[in-house]
Write a protein that holds these residues in place. Structure first.
Motif, PDB file in Angstrom:
ATOM      1  N   PRO A   1       6.728  45.405  45.826  1.00 33.10           N
ATOM      2  CA  PRO A   1       7.655  46.379  46.436  1.00 33.10           C
ATOM      3  C   PRO A   1       7.531  47.784  45.858  1.00 33.10           C
ATOM      4  CG  PRO A   1       8.797  44.336  45.893  1.00 33.10           C
ATOM      5  CD  PRO A   1       7.454  44.268  45.253  1.00 33.10           C
ATOM      6  N   ILE A   2       7.391  47.897  44.557  1.00 32.49           N
ATOM      7  CA  ILE A   2       7.345  49.231  43.950  1.00 32.49           C
ATOM      8  C   ILE A   2       6.034  49.935  44.290  1.00 32.49           C
ATOM      9  CG2 ILE A   2       6.358  48.555  41.707  1.00 32.49           C
ATOM     10  CD1 ILE A   2       8.382  50.471  40.418  1.00 32.49           C
ATOM     11  N   LEU A   3       4.943  49.174  44.408  1.00 31.90           N
ATOM     12  CA  LEU A   3       3.665  49.776  44.778  1.00 31.90           C
ATOM     13  C   LEU A   3       3.662  50.217  46.237  1.00 31.90           C
ATOM     14  CD1 LEU A   3       1.160  47.376  42.950  1.00 31.90           C
ATOM     15  CD2 LEU A   3       1.774  49.713  42.306  1.00 31.90           C
ATOM     16  N   VAL A   4       4.141  49.333  47.117  1.00 36.04           N
ATOM     17  CA  VAL A   4       4.191  49.671  48.539  1.00 36.04           C
ATOM     18  C   VAL A   4       5.167  50.826  48.779  1.00 36.04           C
ATOM     19  CG1 VAL A   4       4.817  48.825  50.839  1.00 36.04           C
ATOM     20  CG2 VAL A   4       3.518  47.363  49.282  1.00 36.04           C
ATOM     21  N   GLY A   5       6.335  50.760  48.130  1.00 35.06           N
ATOM     22  CA  GLY A   5       7.336  51.814  48.283  1.00 35.06           C
ATOM     23  C   GLY A   5       6.819  53.165  47.823  1.00 35.06           C
ATOM     24  N   THR A   6       6.106  53.179  46.706  1.00 32.29           N
ATOM     25  CA  THR A   6       5.545  54.441  46.204  1.00 32.29           C
ATOM     26  C   THR A   6       4.515  55.006  47.175  1.00 32.29           C
ATOM     27  OG1 THR A   6       5.878  53.739  43.903  1.00 32.29           O
ATOM     28  CG2 THR A   6       4.285  55.509  44.296  1.00 32.29           C
TER      29      THR A   6
ATOM     30  N   PHE B   1       6.322  56.463  50.211  1.00 35.35           N
ATOM     31  CA  PHE B   1       7.017  57.706  49.878  1.00 35.35           C
ATOM     32  C   PHE B   1       6.026  58.866  49.767  1.00 35.35           C
ATOM     33  CE2 PHE B   1       9.035  60.662  46.824  1.00 35.35           C
ATOM     34  CZ  PHE B   1      10.179  60.956  47.546  1.00 35.35           C
ATOM     35  N   VAL B   2       4.884  58.629  49.133  1.00 26.00           N
ATOM     36  CA  VAL B   2       3.876  59.684  49.000  1.00 26.00           C
ATOM     37  C   VAL B   2       3.344  60.085  50.373  1.00 26.00           C
ATOM     38  CG1 VAL B   2       1.569  60.207  48.127  1.00 26.00           C
ATOM     39  CG2 VAL B   2       3.212  59.053  46.651  1.00 26.00           C
ATOM     40  N   MET B   3       3.078  59.092  51.237  1.00 28.00           N
ATOM     41  CA  MET B   3       2.601  59.409  52.585  1.00 28.00           C
ATOM     42  C   MET B   3       3.660  60.170  53.377  1.00 28.00           C
ATOM     43  SD  MET B   3       0.303  56.184  53.906  1.00 28.00           S
ATOM     44  CE  MET B   3       1.578  54.945  53.653  1.00 28.00           C
ATOM     45  N   TRP B   4       4.934  59.813  53.170  1.00 30.91           N
ATOM     46  CA  TRP B   4       6.015  60.533  53.862  1.00 30.91           C
ATOM     47  C   TRP B   4       6.092  61.977  53.395  1.00 30.91           C
ATOM     48  CZ3 TRP B   4      10.630  62.661  51.954  1.00 30.91           C
ATOM     49  CH2 TRP B   4      11.521  63.116  52.939  1.00 30.91           C
ATOM     50  N   LEU B   5       5.882  62.208  52.110  1.00 33.41           N
ATOM     51  CA  LEU B   5       5.891  63.573  51.594  1.00 33.41           C
ATOM     52  C   LEU B   5       4.796  64.412  52.251  1.00 33.41           C
ATOM     53  CD1 LEU B   5       6.437  63.056  47.754  1.00 33.41           C
ATOM     54  CD2 LEU B   5       8.072  63.997  49.383  1.00 33.41           C
TER      55      LEU B   5
ATOM     56  N   ILE C   1       8.243  57.266  61.485  1.00 33.92           N
ATOM     57  CA  ILE C   1       7.843  55.871  61.301  1.00 33.92           C
ATOM     58  C   ILE C   1       7.719  55.534  59.816  1.00 33.92           C
ATOM     59  CG2 ILE C   1       5.356  56.346  61.410  1.00 33.92           C
ATOM     60  CD1 ILE C   1       5.090  53.693  62.939  1.00 33.92           C
ATOM     61  N   LEU C   2       7.336  56.508  59.018  1.00 37.53           N
ATOM     62  CA  LEU C   2       7.245  56.286  57.574  1.00 37.53           C
ATOM     63  C   LEU C   2       8.631  56.180  56.953  1.00 37.53           C
ATOM     64  CD1 LEU C   2       4.320  58.720  56.690  1.00 37.53           C
ATOM     65  CD2 LEU C   2       4.259  56.224  56.652  1.00 37.53           C
ATOM     66  N   MET C   3       9.588  56.953  57.485  1.00 39.28           N
ATOM     67  CA  MET C   3      10.970  56.831  57.023  1.00 39.28           C
ATOM     68  C   MET C   3      11.506  55.434  57.313  1.00 39.28           C
ATOM     69  SD  MET C   3      13.554  58.527  55.607  1.00 39.28           S
ATOM     70  CE  MET C   3      13.461  60.289  55.951  1.00 39.28           C
ATOM     71  N   ALA C   4      11.232  54.938  58.526  1.00 37.19           N
ATOM     72  CA  ALA C   4      11.670  53.587  58.895  1.00 37.19           C
ATOM     73  C   ALA C   4      10.971  52.542  58.035  1.00 37.19           C
ATOM     74  CB  ALA C   4      11.384  53.335  60.373  1.00 37.19           C
ATOM     75  N   ALA C   5       9.675  52.750  57.785  1.00 42.51           N
ATOM     76  CA  ALA C   5       8.927  51.814  56.943  1.00 42.51           C
ATOM     77  C   ALA C   5       9.489  51.788  55.528  1.00 42.51           C
ATOM     78  CB  ALA C   5       7.449  52.199  56.920  1.00 42.51           C
ATOM     79  N   GLY C   6       9.933  52.931  55.045  1.00 42.72           N
ATOM     80  CA  GLY C   6      10.527  52.997  53.713  1.00 42.72           C
ATOM     81  C   GLY C   6      11.821  52.196  53.627  1.00 42.72           C
ATOM     82  N   MET C   7      12.662  52.306  54.659  1.00 42.84           N
ATOM     83  CA  MET C   7      13.908  51.551  54.660  1.00 42.84           C
ATOM     84  C   MET C   7      13.641  50.053  54.735  1.00 42.84           C
ATOM     85  SD  MET C   7      16.125  53.819  54.208  1.00 42.84           S
ATOM     86  CE  MET C   7      17.528  52.694  54.336  1.00 42.84           C
TER      87      MET C   7
END
Length: 216
Positions: free
Chosen positions: A16-21, A24-28, A34-40
């Motif tokens: 989770p922490i690797l995927v979440g990071t 988040f970097v791709m969203w930045l 879609i990245l915001m939804a993927a983050g949630m």
């Protein structure tokens, strides 16, 4: 069996922490919805993953503690490291959410001077803010970031060649409303305000600046 439980615990804590990071970097970089939804989704999936990891770790520790197959000092070390990894997921998730909120509620505005003379005493005011951009030389762009305090509209005021320029650059702003706005002041005094998030833009002239004349 015991090694499998330990591997599952490690995977459940690290994934989770690797995927979440990564999200988040791709969203930045790309700022896609879609990245915001993927983050949630990753946050909720990560919570379930950590629970699975905790269960596997608990079973692993309980069975090995009773059998003494693995030295107890080693078990304590494994439990400490994995527990720290599980907790790091919650800290990271909180950090990602906080960071996203701070970025999304920040108003970013740039002003470019396309005229042959410098813009002087440039200000953006309204919505509880009064942001000074200073003087902007010919062909230069000045950027500022700020936070809207209450409902209102953002108005650009400046002078160039002794003439006052005033125009609405955003007709409605409100508290915690972020945006990315690019404003261009042309040589004729026309003010072009482009909303980089929505793709909409407006044009207005300083002589009739209280309402945008054209949307496109």
């Amino acid at each position: 069996m015991m090694k499998t439980l330990l591997r599952i615990a490690w995977t459940a804590g690290a994934a989770p922490i690797l995927v979440g990071t990564a999200i988040f970097v791709m969203w930045l970089i790309f700022r896609g919805d879609i990245l915001m939804a993927a983050g949630m989704i990753t946050i909720y999936a990560g919570l379930a993953s950590v629970m699975v990891g905790l269960i596997c770790l608990a079973i692993y520790l309980w069975r090995n503690w009773r059998s003494t197959t693995v030295p107890r000092r080693r078990l304590v070390g494994q439990a400490t490291v994995l527990t720290g990894l599980f907790l790091a997921n919650f800290v990271a998730a909180g950090g990602f959410v906080y960071g996203a909120i701070m970025i999304e509620t920040r108003y970013n505005l740039s002003i470019m001077n396309q005229g042959n003379e410098p813009l002087q005493a440039v200000y953006i005011h309204g919505g509880g803010v009064n942001v000074e951009f200073g003087d902007i030389a010919t062909g230069k762009t000045v950027k500022r970031a700020f936070r809207i305090e209450h409902d209102g509209e953002l108005v650009l005021t400046a002078t160039r060649g002794g003439e006052k320029i005033e125009a609405i650059v955003d007709g409605y702003v409100t508290n915690n409303m972020g945006n990315d706005m690019r404003v261009t002041v042309t040589a004729s005094g026309e003010v072009i305000a482009e909303n980089e998030r929505s793709g909409l833009a407006s044009r207005s002239h300083s002589s009739s600046a209280n309402t945008p004349q054209e949307m496109f």
